[in-house]
Design an enzyme around this catalytic site. Structure first.
Site, PDB file in Angstrom:
ATOM      1  N   LYS A 153       0.867  -1.179   0.000  1.00 30.85           N
ATOM      2  CA  LYS A 153       0.000   0.000   0.000  1.00 30.85           C
ATOM      3  C   LYS A 153       0.907   1.233   0.000  1.00 30.85           C
ATOM      4  O   LYS A 153       1.147   1.867   1.042  1.00 30.85           O
ATOM      5  CB  LYS A 153      -0.922  -0.049   1.220  1.00 30.85           C
ATOM      6  CG  LYS A 153      -2.151   0.847   1.136  1.00 30.85           C
ATOM      7  CD  LYS A 153      -3.078   0.577   2.328  1.00 30.85           C
ATOM      8  CE  LYS A 153      -4.277   1.508   2.351  1.00 30.85           C
ATOM      9  NZ  LYS A 153      -5.240   1.205   1.276  1.00 30.85           N
ATOM     10  N   ILE A 154       1.415   1.565  -1.172  1.00 31.76           N
ATOM     11  CA  ILE A 154       2.396   2.631  -1.344  1.00 31.76           C
ATOM     12  C   ILE A 154       1.687   3.895  -1.827  1.00 31.76           C
ATOM     13  O   ILE A 154       0.885   3.854  -2.774  1.00 31.76           O
ATOM     14  CB  ILE A 154       3.480   2.204  -2.349  1.00 31.76           C
ATOM     15  CG1 ILE A 154       4.245   0.985  -1.813  1.00 31.76           C
ATOM     16  CG2 ILE A 154       4.439   3.349  -2.638  1.00 31.76           C
ATOM     17  CD1 ILE A 154       5.227   0.382  -2.801  1.00 31.76           C
TER      18      ILE A 154
END
Length: 308
Positions: A153-154
């Site tokens: 989850k960048i």
């Protein structure tokens, strides 16, 4: 309101970031969305441990050093909810590369760790839970496996989600559905997707460029307990149009039915029976009306007692 930052509790107004922060220029952050619910026994955080674990896994994939342990982050999350006095809230932990050297390679920059809370209702609208939402298949696709890391989850990857969501809103829809690199169904801009046909539930596997959602896992567990088959399968776009029911899952969206795709009515054009039953089970557990048989809820009051 207080914010937890690098081990300290500071005022909301003081939680500033320098303009040279690496994350601001290059998207080098990882984050989570977590909900605390008002239950019959008090405030409780839903699936805290899996969220923190995914945060740390995202940081590992992104090569972002984390100066805090999983236990320290969990304790900080409980404490910030307690100190801010929420009965229910949305929680945002974020790790990002701070101010230092500019340039794409940012591993020499310090890691900033922040956790803040806010009161946030239904992501797709209060009425979406019962009435469902209208969505479109986006012209923007999810990344191919060798172009980015969909399991992390960048922050920078959410530029893709912004394109999907903005396009949908500009066209009069509540949300967009992205196809993957091969042209089959991936997920929403910020949600996983489930398609119901002939009493079976289909959902894309992690190879379809999806984020492996915590609420997705929750829905799968509950559906299996309800005796509803869950099939991980490549889903062609046209399957959306003939589905009996479709729903999104996500921390913000929770479990939200979809009533139309590309202006084609799904099923009866309203929330279906399987989606309704799943919602009832989900909200009964998160509200404390049914036993927390999986240990998904972490009471905030327990942290308060331990501090006494």
């Amino acid at each position: 309101m207080l914010i937890w930052r690098n081990g300290e509790f500071i005022d909301w107004e003081k939680a500033t970031v320098h303009v040279t922060a690496h994350a601001l220029h290059y998207g080098s952050s990882v984050f989570e969305g977590i909900r605390a619910y008002k239950t019959t026994s008090g405030t409780a955080i839903f699936r805290l441990q899996p969220h923190t674990r995914r945060l740390l896994n995202s940081a590992k994939i992104a090569r972002i050093e984390v100066p805090f342990t999983e236990e320290q982050l969990n304790e900080a999350t409980l404490e910030i909810v307690r100190r801010n006095g929420h009965e229910a809230c949305y929680i945002r932990p974020i790790l990002f590369r701070g101010a230092g050297v500019l340039g794409v390679e940012g591993r020499k920059n310090p890691t900033e760790c922040v956790i803040f809370t806010l009161e946030w209702g239904r992501y797709l609208g209060k009425e979406a839970i019962e009435q469902g939402v209208d969505v479109q298949v986006s012209s923007w696709r999810r990344m191919a496996p060798d172009t980015s890391a969909s399991m992390a989850k960048i922050g920078g990857q959410y530029v893709n989600s912004q394109f999907i969501s903005m396009e949908a809103h500009d066209n009069g829809f509540s949300e967009g559905i992205a196809l993957d690199y091969s042209g089959t169904v991936s997920e929403g801009a910020g949600e996983n997707i489930f398609v119901i046909l002939d009493g079976k539930v289909y959902t894309p596997g992690i190879g379809s460029s999806i984020l492996n959602g915590v609420t997705r896992n929750t829905a799968i567990t509950l559906l299996e307990e309800m005796g509803v088959p869950v099939i991980y399968e490549t889903i062609p776009r046209e399957m959306l149009y003939i589905a009996d029911e479709i729903f999104f899952t996500g921390t913000a969206a929770e479990i939200s039915p979809i009533r139309s795709v590309d202006r084609i009515k799904i099923g009866t054009g309203s929330r279906g029976e399987i989606t309704k039953a799943l919602q009832e089970e989900f909200f009964a557990i998160t509200g404390g009306e049914k036993p927390d048989r999986h240990g998904w809820l972490t009471p905030v009051r327990q942290a308060e007692k331990e501090q006494a």
